[in-house]
Design a protein around this motif. Structure first.
Motif, PDB file in Angstrom:
ATOM      1  N   GLY A 154     -14.378  -5.015  -7.489  1.00 48.29           N
ATOM      2  CA  GLY A 154     -15.763  -5.355  -7.154  1.00 48.29           C
ATOM      3  C   GLY A 154     -16.764  -4.609  -8.017  1.00 48.29           C
ATOM      4  O   GLY A 154     -17.813  -4.181  -7.537  1.00 48.29           O
ATOM      5  N   GLY A 155     -16.435  -4.437  -9.293  1.00 49.44           N
ATOM      6  CA  GLY A 155     -17.348  -3.745 -10.199  1.00 49.44           C
ATOM      7  C   GLY A 155     -17.278  -2.231 -10.108  1.00 49.44           C
ATOM      8  O   GLY A 155     -18.013  -1.526 -10.792  1.00 49.44           O
ATOM      9  N   ARG A 156     -16.359  -1.717  -9.292  1.00 47.51           N
ATOM     10  CA  ARG A 156     -16.266  -0.276  -9.103  1.00 47.51           C
ATOM     11  C   ARG A 156     -14.983   0.287  -9.702  1.00 47.51           C
ATOM     12  O   ARG A 156     -14.008  -0.422  -9.909  1.00 47.51           O
ATOM     13  CB  ARG A 156     -16.298   0.055  -7.603  1.00 47.51           C
ATOM     14  CG  ARG A 156     -17.429  -0.646  -6.872  1.00 47.51           C
ATOM     15  CD  ARG A 156     -17.796   0.119  -5.642  1.00 47.51           C
ATOM     16  NE  ARG A 156     -18.382   1.398  -6.019  1.00 47.51           N
ATOM     17  CZ  ARG A 156     -18.507   2.430  -5.197  1.00 47.51           C
ATOM     18  NH1 ARG A 156     -18.077   2.329  -3.976  1.00 47.51           N
ATOM     19  NH2 ARG A 156     -19.055   3.554  -5.609  1.00 47.51           N
ATOM     20  N   PHE A 157     -15.003   1.568  -9.927  1.00 47.78           N
ATOM     21  CA  PHE A 157     -13.864   2.336 -10.430  1.00 47.78           C
ATOM     22  C   PHE A 157     -12.648   2.163  -9.509  1.00 47.78           C
ATOM     23  O   PHE A 157     -12.770   2.288  -8.296  1.00 47.78           O
ATOM     24  CB  PHE A 157     -14.288   3.801 -10.448  1.00 47.78           C
ATOM     25  CG  PHE A 157     -13.265   4.748 -10.995  1.00 47.78           C
ATOM     26  CD1 PHE A 157     -13.350   5.194 -12.298  1.00 47.78           C
ATOM     27  CD2 PHE A 157     -12.235   5.203 -10.191  1.00 47.78           C
ATOM     28  CE1 PHE A 157     -12.414   6.085 -12.794  1.00 47.78           C
ATOM     29  CE2 PHE A 157     -11.284   6.089 -10.686  1.00 47.78           C
ATOM     30  CZ  PHE A 157     -11.381   6.529 -11.984  1.00 47.78           C
TER      31      PHE A 157
ATOM     32  N   PHE B  22     -19.762   7.141 -11.936  1.00 47.99           N
ATOM     33  CA  PHE B  22     -19.597   7.708 -13.284  1.00 47.99           C
ATOM     34  C   PHE B  22     -20.712   7.256 -14.225  1.00 47.99           C
ATOM     35  O   PHE B  22     -20.954   7.869 -15.254  1.00 47.99           O
ATOM     36  CB  PHE B  22     -18.229   7.358 -13.863  1.00 47.99           C
ATOM     37  CG  PHE B  22     -17.107   8.153 -13.252  1.00 47.99           C
ATOM     38  CD1 PHE B  22     -17.123   9.535 -13.315  1.00 47.99           C
ATOM     39  CD2 PHE B  22     -16.050   7.533 -12.614  1.00 47.99           C
ATOM     40  CE1 PHE B  22     -16.096  10.295 -12.760  1.00 47.99           C
ATOM     41  CE2 PHE B  22     -15.007   8.268 -12.060  1.00 47.99           C
ATOM     42  CZ  PHE B  22     -15.039   9.651 -12.131  1.00 47.99           C
ATOM     43  N   GLU B  26     -23.203   2.214 -11.220  1.00 46.13           N
ATOM     44  CA  GLU B  26     -22.210   2.124 -10.146  1.00 46.13           C
ATOM     45  C   GLU B  26     -22.703   2.655  -8.800  1.00 46.13           C
ATOM     46  O   GLU B  26     -21.942   2.687  -7.839  1.00 46.13           O
ATOM     47  CB  GLU B  26     -20.938   2.880 -10.550  1.00 46.13           C
ATOM     48  CG  GLU B  26     -20.188   2.223 -11.695  1.00 46.13           C
ATOM     49  CD  GLU B  26     -19.161   3.147 -12.338  1.00 46.13           C
ATOM     50  OE1 GLU B  26     -18.240   3.592 -11.640  1.00 46.13           O
ATOM     51  OE2 GLU B  26     -19.291   3.436 -13.543  1.00 46.13           O
ATOM     52  N   ARG B  28     -24.005   2.967  -5.192  1.00 51.37           N
ATOM     53  CA  ARG B  28     -24.102   2.134  -4.001  1.00 51.37           C
ATOM     54  C   ARG B  28     -24.936   2.888  -2.969  1.00 51.37           C
ATOM     55  O   ARG B  28     -25.098   4.104  -3.083  1.00 51.37           O
ATOM     56  CB  ARG B  28     -22.708   1.855  -3.428  1.00 51.37           C
ATOM     57  CG  ARG B  28     -21.799   1.027  -4.309  1.00 51.37           C
ATOM     58  CD  ARG B  28     -22.313  -0.379  -4.504  1.00 51.37           C
ATOM     59  NE  ARG B  28     -21.401  -1.218  -5.285  1.00 51.37           N
ATOM     60  CZ  ARG B  28     -21.253  -1.175  -6.597  1.00 51.37           C
ATOM     61  NH1 ARG B  28     -21.949  -0.326  -7.325  1.00 51.37           N
ATOM     62  NH2 ARG B  28     -20.413  -1.997  -7.210  1.00 51.37           N
ATOM     63  N   ASP B 178     -12.047   6.334  -4.644  1.00 49.67           N
ATOM     64  CA  ASP B 178     -11.196   6.411  -5.843  1.00 49.67           C
ATOM     65  C   ASP B 178     -11.873   7.227  -6.942  1.00 49.67           C
ATOM     66  O   ASP B 178     -11.234   8.049  -7.608  1.00 49.67           O
ATOM     67  CB  ASP B 178     -10.925   5.001  -6.398  1.00 49.67           C
ATOM     68  CG  ASP B 178      -9.797   4.284  -5.656  1.00 49.67           C
ATOM     69  OD1 ASP B 178      -9.477   4.671  -4.514  1.00 49.67           O
ATOM     70  OD2 ASP B 178      -9.246   3.324  -6.232  1.00 49.67           O
ATOM     71  N   ALA B 179     -13.172   6.998  -7.141  1.00 42.66           N
ATOM     72  CA  ALA B 179     -13.884   7.690  -8.224  1.00 42.66           C
ATOM     73  C   ALA B 179     -13.997   9.186  -7.917  1.00 42.66           C
ATOM     74  O   ALA B 179     -13.889  10.028  -8.816  1.00 42.66           O
ATOM     75  CB  ALA B 179     -15.265   7.073  -8.431  1.00 42.66           C
TER      76      ALA B 179
END
Lengths: 265, 265
Positions: A154-157, B22, B26, B28, B178-179
């Motif tokens: 979804g556009g994320r890492f 990052f 990104e 949210r 995750d990031a």
């Protein structure tokens, strides 16, 4: 024909740039783009080509996938991890046992946009997963700028894609960008692939939808010799296939597709 | 006033989400955003407030910075690592020795867009660097969703910001995305801050422009007790300052600004 004489005025060859785009939005112009969607699109594509489908048609839209239905073409994919009505398969690589047609249409939300972005910025687009890691490294032409493009979620890492990117970067010589360096650090922080895959947000969704077996399946490293390429794309559909030596020379398609080894399941 | 009785029907408090963006693209929606631009905007802001400037006005445009010039306001910043004509300072935190006015206008290409993006998605925006790491961690309210927003470089991943984000994440309890998990892995792959900073593409530019001393300066960890906040933004200008307890209570500004320690240079 004489060999060229040694040239002292030859400019030193600059090191190729080795880059990682942690999301498709970060891709910059490059020579070779390797699109990675470990959970699960590129793992599924490698598997599908390995069991005998000659091409995988990737699209981000279930409606487009339905429009592509034709004799000899099967449909695979999911929408928000739920099976799509009327499709022949979900998006589970482990569930692909034998080819039941000539071509597979794969509806993949994250993989397709990443492939289409890569096509617009790279001279050549390959598909990478852990399954075909070793073959991929051998396939990348030396001296070319390379960008590993993580499909993300979804556009994320996505941790699993960053891990796989790091595993690839480690094997590629050249000038590493900051992102490539970071990916290498992420990969080297884990002893084996299952751990980062299992820690990812995508794995949590797979567990919640009774598809946890895919995590272990996709964590297998270098069990396939196939490196899918994107040879063509029309509109929002990208076609993945394995070129044979005969195809590369412009001749007809003859070689039987290689079969993926299903290691420790 | 009586203590509340124990409530067995109380819902368990959900763990706050700890996230890392990052790149600014990104971000949210989140409770607290911590914008990080280690080389060099947030390091410069922490330093400027530490030597006595009461506010730092951040803008991405040199023309806007010039328009903001006023009595008691000095101009700092660079364009593509070159000093800007007519400005009082570059963007070097080490070059800030004493406040020569009340306010500093800082032209920062990567920091300002990240701050403005954060303002539009977070309830509260703090500025983080390695210089103020410990104070920042203490300042973040527990139980809040937190996103560390890396300013990056020209919209791309920057190793030094990811490292700093990882150092912060390590200290924040909650559900890591995750990031966030990847940032923690990156940070834990280095023994000390100088190495990832020095390996970054931004450091290469600093070395090429004779500003390498800034790398060592910005690699100092927890030498300032100041945590800048973004209290206001008008158009393309965001104002960073240190609220005092008196200010927080709506009273006048009285506390002398803390002075940053200049450790091993």
């Amino acid at each position: 024909m004489q060999a060229s004489p040694p040239r002292s005025d030859r400019l030193p060859t600059p090191s190729p740039a080795i880059d990682v785009a942690f999301t498709a939005a970060e891709i910059r112009p490059t020579g070779v783009a390797v699109v990675v969607d470990v959970l699960r699109a590129t793992s599924t594509i490698v598997t599908a080509l390995g069991i005998g489908y000659s091409r995988v048609l990737c699209t981000g839209s279930a409606d487009e996938a339905r429009r592509l239905r034709a004799p000899g073409r099967l449909l695979a994919g999911e929408h928000e991890c739920r099976p799509i009505e009327g499709f022949d398969y979900g998006n589970s690589p482990g569930a692909l046992d034998e080819a039941r047609g000539e071509e597979l249409v794969l509806c993949t939300t994250n993989g397709t946009p990443a492939i289409l972005s890569a096509l617009s910025t790279a001279g050549e687009v390959l598909l990478g997963a852990l399954l075909n890691l070793e073959a991929l490294i051998e396939r990348i032409p030396s001296g070319e700028d390379v960008t590993i493009v993580c499909a993300g979620t979804g556009g994320r890492f996505a941790l699993e894609d960053a891990y796989a990117a790091g595993r690839m970067v480690t094997r590629l010589e050249g000038e590493w960008t900051d992102a490539a360096r970071a990916a290498e650090r992420i990969a080297s922080a884990y002893d084996q692939a299952y751990e980062p895959l299992a820690q990812s947000a995508d794995a949590a969704v797979l567990r919640a939808t009774d598809q946890a077996a895919d995590i272990e399946f996709c964590a297998q490293e270098s069990v396939s010799a196939l490196v899918p390429e994107i040879a063509e794309a029309t509109g929002e559909v990208a076609v993945a296939s394995i070129p044979t030596p005969a195809q590369a020379a412009g001749e007809s398609f003859g070689r039987p597709p290689a079969r993926i080894e299903h290691a420790s399941k």
